[in-house]
Motif scaffolding. Structure first.
Motif, PDB file in Angstrom:
ATOM      1  N   LEU A   1      30.413  27.726  35.563  1.00  8.65           N
ATOM      2  CA  LEU A   1      31.230  28.356  34.518  1.00  8.65           C
ATOM      3  C   LEU A   1      30.928  29.850  34.411  1.00  8.65           C
ATOM      4  CD1 LEU A   1      31.106  25.667  31.688  1.00  8.65           C
ATOM      5  CD2 LEU A   1      33.056  26.265  33.136  1.00  8.65           C
ATOM      6  N   GLN A   2      29.659  30.211  34.537  1.00  9.63           N
ATOM      7  CA  GLN A   2      29.309  31.634  34.491  1.00  9.63           C
ATOM      8  C   GLN A   2      29.925  32.382  35.672  1.00  9.63           C
ATOM      9  OE1 GLN A   2      25.045  31.441  34.380  1.00  9.63           O
ATOM     10  NE2 GLN A   2      24.950  31.406  32.129  1.00  9.63           N
TER      11      GLN A   2
ATOM     12  N   ARG B   1      32.652  31.546  37.251  1.00 10.84           N
ATOM     13  CA  ARG B   1      34.089  31.672  36.989  1.00 10.84           C
ATOM     14  C   ARG B   1      34.366  32.772  35.971  1.00 10.84           C
ATOM     15  NH1 ARG B   1      36.185  25.369  36.417  1.00 10.84           N
ATOM     16  NH2 ARG B   1      35.741  24.734  38.582  1.00 10.84           N
ATOM     17  N   LEU B   2      33.484  32.870  34.963  1.00 13.66           N
ATOM     18  CA  LEU B   2      33.660  33.906  33.955  1.00 13.66           C
ATOM     19  C   LEU B   2      33.556  35.288  34.573  1.00 13.66           C
ATOM     20  CD1 LEU B   2      33.971  34.806  31.018  1.00 13.66           C
ATOM     21  CD2 LEU B   2      31.493  34.567  30.765  1.00 13.66           C
TER      22      LEU B   2
ATOM     23  N   GLN C   1      36.478  38.105  34.782  1.00 16.10           N
ATOM     24  CA  GLN C   1      36.308  39.475  34.284  1.00 16.10           C
ATOM     25  C   GLN C   1      36.629  40.490  35.371  1.00 16.10           C
ATOM     26  OE1 GLN C   1      32.259  39.326  32.890  1.00 16.10           O
ATOM     27  NE2 GLN C   1      32.864  38.880  30.780  1.00 16.10           N
TER      28      GLN C   1
END
Length: 462
Positions: free
Chosen positions: A110-111, A113-114, A118
């Motif tokens: 998830l990080q 993907r974040l 961004q």
């Protein structure tokens, strides 16, 4: 302290008080094998290099307090893979410790993907900025009058110099116009029609042109509108096309001088005292490579004429001083990159202090200079015509080819100052072929000198 669900841990380790692994239990989310090899080994040896100190502190905390803080470790499995885990340790009885851990693989994904999202947002932002920069450049470089107004309060967001001239405003103060209500530039009697135009554009996306009176002079302009979207909301794009009054068509029985000038072969333009074009004919538009008269009206002649500003200043100064200028040689630089040599004749509307100037512009670039050695070649070929009847056609043709070939070989040597290599390149021959022709026509070192002396004697040279 972070909260991790201990109901279904991914890894459970049963350890001695010294941190030696006794039992290993893996959850269903971990598909690793060979963990039996960990039994009897210190737990600190099964994690990454930087995790050994964390394991030691967790063991000390569990023995002293009964439970340790949550810590993140890279658990190294026998297969060679590493999984980021979050562990906590509890004391079980007096002689055992238990470490339970949850995999942070989903969190790491998830990080990742974040971070990717961004980065994509930043790339899209810079692309948007580039598009905005390009549209602003096109807007301000356009010869068409364009105005962007906010759809909510009709305030000017952007305006190019051509639109300011159409409104009778100072074209150098673009920023001073931004934020003004465009409705104030519309004549009072056209306000209702203007609002109707905007309502139709909002509903249909665009609307046909409408004749409105704009600016401080209330000049008639054909206004077309369309919708644009931006970060701040909807915008209206207004295109202003000044309406040029039609000439008086009541005099059908007399010749119209204006009509003849507008269709003349030479370019004709009228300038005001500042050197700006007020009217121009079709030939002038062809010279400067513009599509319509409206696109040149209001532009300075220095935009296309000779050296920027210098030639126009000299031309108008001489007209003011002498009243008329004839055959002023300069160059017209067209919008599409074509340069045309021209001669300009100009006159003012007043002998004392003209406020308008009429310019007649003639294209002289098509005048071709006469060939320098045409007479010489014609004289040589003319001598062959005297042989008609004395020689066969084949002999005449062979002799003509030889004379023409010798003439061009001599010309190439003269152009290159006797440099045979350069002459061969000009003629598209190899050096061996050129040497053979020089020998055939007696144009080697001695023969060439004799030919040059003969040419100088024939032309009267010393």
């Amino acid at each position: 302290m972070n909260e991790v669900s201990l109901t279904r841990p991914d890894v459970t380790l049963l350890l001695t008080p010294d941190g030696i692994i006794r039992e290993v239990t893996l959850g269903s989310a971990i598909s690793e094998s060979g963990t039996d090899a960990w039994i009897g080994r210190p737990w600190g040896e099964t994690v990454s290099d930087v995790g050994g100190d964390k394991v030691r502190r967790m063991v000390e905390d569990a023995r002293a307090k009964g439970v340790s803080a949550f810590r993140q470790l890279n658990q190294c499995f026998p297969s060679g893979s590493e999984i980021l885990m979050e562990y906590t340790m509890v004391r079980v009885g007096d002689s055992r410790l238990m470490a339970v851990g949850k995999s942070l693989h989903a969190v790491a994904e998830l990080q990742s993907r974040l971070v990717s999202a961004q980065q994509a947002m930043e790339r899209d932002y810079w692309k948007l900025r580039q598009v905005e920069t390009r549209y602003r450049s096109v807007l301000h470089a356009s010869n068409e009058a364009l105005v962007l107004i906010d759809a909510t309060d009709q305030r000017v967001v952007e305006a190019n110099p051509a639109s300011l001239r159409a409104l009778g405003l100072d074209a150098q103060r673009v920023q001073g116009v931004v934020g003004r209500n465009f409705g104030a530039e519309v004549a009072h009697e056209d306000q209702e029609a203007f609002q109707t135009l905007l309502i139709r554009v909002r509903e249909q996306g665009k609307a046909p042109g409408m004749l409105l009176h704009l600016g401080r002079d209330r000049a008639a302009s054909l206004v077309r509108a369309s919708v644009m979207t931006s970060e701040t909301g909807l915008l209206f794009l207004l295109q202003l096309a000044p309406v040029v009054p039609l000439p008086d068509s009541n005099r059908h029985d007399s010749v119209s001088v204006d009509d003849l000038v507008s269709r003349g072969a030479d370019g004709f333009a009228v300038l005001d005292a500042d050197g700006r074009v007020t009217s121009a004919n079709r030939s002038f538009l062809d010279l400067v490579q513009m599509g319509s008269e409206g696109s040149v009206v209001g532009e300075r002649l220095a935009r296309w004429l000779g050296r920027p500003g210098a030639d126009v200043a000299v031309l108008l100064a001489n007209v003011r001083r002498h009243g008329v200028v004839r055959l002023f040689a300069t160059t017209i630089h067209g919008e599409l990159g074509t340069d045309t040599e021209v001669e300009i004749s100009a006159v003012g509307n007043s002998d004392s202090d003209p406020d308008h100037f009429g310019l007649s512009i003639r294209d002289v670039g098509r005048r071709l200079a006469a060939p320098k050695d045409g007479d010489k070649l014609s004289a040589v070929l003319g001598a062959l015509t005297e042989q008609i009847g004395r020689s066969s056609l084949r002999q005449l043709v062979r002799g003509t080819v030889g004379l023409v070939e010798r003439h061009y070989v001599e010309s190439a040597l003269e152009l290159t100052n006797g440099n045979r290599t350069a002459a061969a390149v000009l003629l598209g021959l190899s050096r061996q072929s050129l040497y053979a022709k020089l020998k055939r026509y007696g144009l080697d070192a001695e023969g060439l000198a004799a030919a040059q002396n003969e040419n100088r004697s024939a032309t009267g040279g010393g």
